[in-house]
Design a protein around this motif. Structure first.
Motif, short mmCIF file in Angstrom:
data_model
loop_
_atom_site.label_atom_id
_atom_site.label_comp_id
_atom_site.label_asym_id
_atom_site.label_seq_id
_atom_site.Cartn_x
_atom_site.Cartn_y
_atom_site.Cartn_z
N LEU A 134 0.81 -1.23 0.00
CA LEU A 134 0.00 0.00 0.00
C LEU A 134 0.84 1.27 0.00
N GLY A 135 2.16 1.15 0.19
CA GLY A 135 3.01 2.33 0.24
C GLY A 135 2.94 3.20 -1.00
N PRO A 136 3.14 2.63 -2.19
CA PRO A 136 3.06 3.46 -3.40
C PRO A 136 1.68 4.09 -3.61
N MET A 137 0.62 3.40 -3.19
CA MET A 137 -0.73 3.98 -3.32
C MET A 137 -0.88 5.19 -2.40
N THR A 138 -0.35 5.06 -1.18
CA THR A 138 -0.38 6.20 -0.26
C THR A 138 0.42 7.36 -0.83
N ALA A 139 1.58 7.06 -1.39
CA ALA A 139 2.43 8.11 -1.97
C ALA A 139 1.73 8.84 -3.11
N GLU A 140 1.01 8.10 -3.95
CA GLU A 140 0.30 8.74 -5.06
C GLU A 140 -0.79 9.68 -4.53
N GLY A 141 -1.48 9.26 -3.48
CA GLY A 141 -2.48 10.15 -2.89
C GLY A 141 -1.85 11.41 -2.30
N VAL A 142 -0.69 11.25 -1.67
CA VAL A 142 0.01 12.42 -1.11
C VAL A 142 0.42 13.37 -2.23
N ARG A 143 0.93 12.82 -3.33
CA ARG A 143 1.30 13.69 -4.45
C ARG A 143 0.10 14.49 -4.93
N ARG A 144 -1.03 13.85 -5.10
CA ARG A 144 -2.21 14.56 -5.58
C ARG A 144 -2.65 15.63 -4.58
N GLY A 145 -2.61 15.27 -3.29
CA GLY A 145 -2.99 16.25 -2.29
C GLY A 145 -2.04 17.42 -2.24
N LEU A 146 -0.76 17.17 -2.44
CA LEU A 146 0.22 18.25 -2.45
C LEU A 146 -0.04 19.23 -3.59
N ARG A 147 -0.48 18.74 -4.72
CA ARG A 147 -0.81 19.65 -5.82
C ARG A 147 -1.88 20.65 -5.40
N VAL A 148 -2.91 20.14 -4.71
CA VAL A 148 -3.99 21.03 -4.24
C VAL A 148 -3.42 22.04 -3.25
N ALA A 149 -2.60 21.58 -2.31
CA ALA A 149 -2.04 22.46 -1.29
C ALA A 149 -1.12 23.51 -1.90
#
Length: 335
Positions: free
Chosen positions: A55-70
């Motif tokens: 699940l690590g890479p899946m979590t990382a992908e979500g963080v990347r997407r959230g960082l774009r919004v931030a």
């Protein structure tokens, strides 16, 4: 703690005894192989090798997407080109996140206790390595905690030299009281349980008819961006920490899901005052309430303007009138 078969058997028996009210899955310190071992003793396990897997890479992908919004909210652009990101921890999520951010043009400074992983980030990604106790002092646009929790307390707030705190670690703040301190310093804290939800989204996709499908998981990751867009926009409008908005949203979502799952009606009345109606079931014996019309709409009187969680449970026995119990709890005062 040694991962023995006896340990998995005991853990599995405890979970099985809850009858599906609790599911477990891969997290810090565990692997898909561990979940496979646990699944030999328990039915309620996610993140197995035959399911979503690591699940690590899946979590990382979500963080990347959230960082774009931030980034867009903080700097006006979602682009990572030239953005300095200080990543604390290069484990199952931190290292995949580092790779994703380098692909988008970010400049990395990293810390990690494992010398091999640290060298890998330097050699493979061109990251600059610093001591683990120095990462908080690094000047960067983004500080991304991706190790264990509780790393930002009152003293650390003063050390930070970033504009954003957003990463994969659970509970990076030593306590919720740290969020207002960051807010007063002009540092945007992105709530951890929103931005790091990618792994949970992937794991629960195993419960879909037909099982886990990567394309469905990737489509569902959009909820992270949508939630953060709502949270950060509302926080900016209210000039409050995003964590405060996220907590309110979490209570509303929990109330709706509790109602759907159990029939317990939990309603959140935003900014309700002494003369504003709230739809729901309330016992007329409760002080300060009164039944109004025959459509099931009730009005709460005598409460100061504010925000309230109203939980009402309706139980009906054969041949008896419905019994209603309720609890009204104020969760925040109006401005």
């Amino acid at each position: 703690t040694a991962k023995t078969e006896a340990l998995w058997a005991a853990f599995g028996a405890a979970i099985e005894g809850l009858g599906g009210r609790y599911w477990t899955g891969e997290d810090s310190g565990t692997t898909p192989a561990d979940m496979d071992a646990l699944a030999r003793h328990c039915s309620y396990v996610l993140g197995r090798s035959a399911g979503a897997g690591d699940l690590g890479p899946m979590t990382a992908e979500g963080v990347r997407r959230g960082l774009r919004v931030a980034l867009r909210h903080r700097f006006g652009s979602p682009r990572f080109d030239g953005v300095r990101v200080a990543i604390q921890g290069l484990g199952a999520v931190g290292l995949p996140l580092a790779r994703l951010l380098v692909e988008e043009g970010a400049r990395l400074v990293v810390s990690e206790l494992d010398p091999g992983r640290l060298a890998q980030a330097v050699d493979e990604l061109g990251a600059r390595a610093v001591r683990a106790d120095a990462i908080l002092d690094e000047p960067a646009e983004v500080f991304a905690p991706c190790a264990l929790g509780g790393v930002i307390g009152p003293a650390e707030v003063g050390r930070l030299r970033c504009a954003l705190v957003a990463g994969a670690a659970n509970n990076p703040l030593a306590s919720p009281a740290i969020a207002p301190l960051l807010h007063r310093r002009g540092i945007l804290f992105v709530p951890d349980y929103v931005i790091n939800a990618g792994g949970v989204i992937a794991a629960t996709a195993e419960l879909d008819p037909g099982g886990y499908r990567v394309e469905r998981f990737r489509a569902r990751l959009a909820v992270i961006e949508e939630r953060l867009e709502t949270i950060l926009a509302q926080a900016a409008e209210e000039r409050c920490p995003p964590l405060e908005v996220a907590e309110r949203l979490a209570r509303r979502l929990r109330a709706a899901r509790l109602s759907a799952a159990t029939g317990e009606r939990q309603l959140l009345a935003a900014r309700t005052g002494s003369a504003h109606p709230v739809a729901g079931y309330f016992p007329d014996a409760f002080p300060g309430t009164a039944v109004t019309d025959d459509r099931g709409v009730y009005r709460i009187y005598g409460l100061a303007p504010g925000e309230y969680v109203v939980t009402a449970t309706v139980r009906t026995a054969a041949g008896a009138n419905p019994m209603v119990s309720t609890d009204i709890h104020q969760v925040s005062a109006a401005d």
